[in-house]
Design an enzyme around this catalytic site. Structure first.
Site, PDB file in Angstrom:
ATOM      1  N   SER A  61       0.825  -1.210   0.000  1.00 36.47           N
ATOM      2  CA  SER A  61       0.000   0.000   0.000  1.00 36.47           C
ATOM      3  C   SER A  61       0.859   1.260   0.000  1.00 36.47           C
ATOM      4  CB  SER A  61      -0.906   0.026   1.230  1.00 36.47           C
ATOM      5  OG  SER A  61      -1.699  -1.139   1.282  1.00 36.47           O
TER       6      SER A  61
HETATM    7  N1  SAH Z   1      -0.966  -4.155   3.765  1.00 30.62           N
HETATM    8  C1  SAH Z   1      -0.436  -4.832   2.628  1.00 30.62           C
HETATM    9  C2  SAH Z   1      -1.440  -4.758   1.504  1.00 30.62           C
HETATM   10  C3  SAH Z   1      -1.276  -5.861   0.539  1.00 30.62           C
HETATM   11  S1  SAH Z   1      -2.479  -5.860  -0.760  1.00 30.62           S
HETATM   12  C4  SAH Z   1       0.876  -4.200   2.201  1.00 30.62           C
HETATM   13  O1  SAH Z   1       0.999  -2.986   2.342  1.00 30.62           O
HETATM   14  O2  SAH Z   1       1.761  -4.907   1.721  1.00 30.62           O
HETATM   15  C5  SAH Z   1      -3.807  -6.760  -0.005  1.00 30.62           C
HETATM   16  C6  SAH Z   1      -3.514  -8.142   0.460  1.00 30.62           C
HETATM   17  O3  SAH Z   1      -4.751  -8.732   0.850  1.00 30.62           O
HETATM   18  C7  SAH Z   1      -2.914  -9.070  -0.605  1.00 30.62           C
HETATM   19  O4  SAH Z   1      -1.733  -9.621  -0.128  1.00 30.62           O
HETATM   20  C8  SAH Z   1      -4.002 -10.122  -0.809  1.00 30.62           C
HETATM   21  O5  SAH Z   1      -3.493 -11.408  -1.094  1.00 30.62           O
HETATM   22  C9  SAH Z   1      -4.712 -10.097   0.516  1.00 30.62           C
HETATM   23  N2  SAH Z   1      -6.073 -10.630   0.473  1.00 30.62           N
HETATM   24  C10 SAH Z   1      -6.994 -10.462  -0.504  1.00 30.62           C
HETATM   25  N3  SAH Z   1      -8.125 -11.130  -0.193  1.00 30.62           N
HETATM   26  C11 SAH Z   1      -7.907 -11.733   1.010  1.00 30.62           C
HETATM   27  C12 SAH Z   1      -8.687 -12.564   1.849  1.00 30.62           C
HETATM   28  N4  SAH Z   1      -9.934 -12.926   1.545  1.00 30.62           N
HETATM   29  N5  SAH Z   1      -8.140 -13.001   3.006  1.00 30.62           N
HETATM   30  C13 SAH Z   1      -6.875 -12.645   3.364  1.00 30.62           C
HETATM   31  N6  SAH Z   1      -6.088 -11.860   2.598  1.00 30.62           N
HETATM   32  C14 SAH Z   1      -6.594 -11.408   1.431  1.00 30.62           C
END
Ligand code: SAH
Length: 212
Positions: A61
């Protein structure tokens, strides 16, 4: 935690200009080396205020939104200590949370991302984080309730399990929507849930489906 780097401090200063004012958040941003969360080819962009690809179609993010969401958690009237994060991804938001709150639980559906994030947490010497490979729509029932929950992927609708896993007085911060998304803040008082919209946002979707 690592000592602030010059580039970490510059990023924190930039976020302050963007309206982030909580010094706990700013110093966590200054102290966490964002470059370790970023693929080699993009490391030169680590301290820019932008989201970046981390593989598997996912993104780390934008620092501004990480800071903003963390600040919203800190402003909750219950002074949260035990936090649930949905969407570990790179683990950058997880590290920011762990630098501020006593206990952090984080759920990720893509095993390979979770594995790398776990390694980074060990590298940074955080011991107040528990991670789980699972479906964030279900929260983490066996560890509930939580003082606050933060979701870092956009949900098509409010996940019922998450609101149920909030403590009385607890706060949920979650992007909701599809093509158009907005960041929502939901405060629980008994069985009443007060919702307000913070600002428009852009996140990858909170996937409903099999784990990877
Ligand atoms: N806070 C993280 C954001 C990553 S993007 C960062 O800054 O790196 C969002 C993440 O949510 C991804 O890694 C994706 O795989 C995860 N995600 C999407 N759907 C999900 C679900 N149902 N359960 C758990 N994680 C999920």
């Amino acid at each position: 935690m690592a000592l602030s780097s010059r580039r970490g401090l510059q990023l924190a200063q930039l976020l302050e200009q963007e309206g982030v004012s909580d010094t706990r958040v700013l110093s966590a941003i200054a102290n966490i080396p964002r470059e370790i969360f970023i693929p080699d080819a993009l490391k030169h962009k680590a301290y820019q205020n932008t989201a970046l690809p981390i593989g598997q179609g996912q993104t780390i993010s934008q620092p501004y939104i990480v800071a903003k969401m963390t600040e919203l958690l800190l402003q909750s009237s219950n002074q949260p200590k035990k936090i649930l994060e949905i969407g570990t991804g790179s683990g950058y938001q997880t590290a920011v949370l762990a630098g501020i709150f006593a206990q952090v639980f984080s759920v990720e559906r893509i095993k390979s991302l979770q594995f790398q994030a776990k390694r980074r947490m060990n590298q940074l010497d955080f011991h107040n984080i528990s991670m789980k490979h699972g479906d964030g729509w279900q929260g983490w029932p066996s560890k509930a309730p939580f003082d606050a929950i933060i979701v870092t992927a956009a949900a098509a609708e409010l996940p019922t399990a998450l609101v149920q896993q909030l403590n009385d007085g607890g706060r949920l911060i979650i992007p909701v929507g599809d093509a158009e998304q907005s960041l929502k803040c939901i405060d629980r008082k008994g069985e009443t849930f007060k919702e307000r919209t913070i600002e428009p946002v852009r996140f990858v979707p909170l996937v409903a489906g099999d784990l990877l």
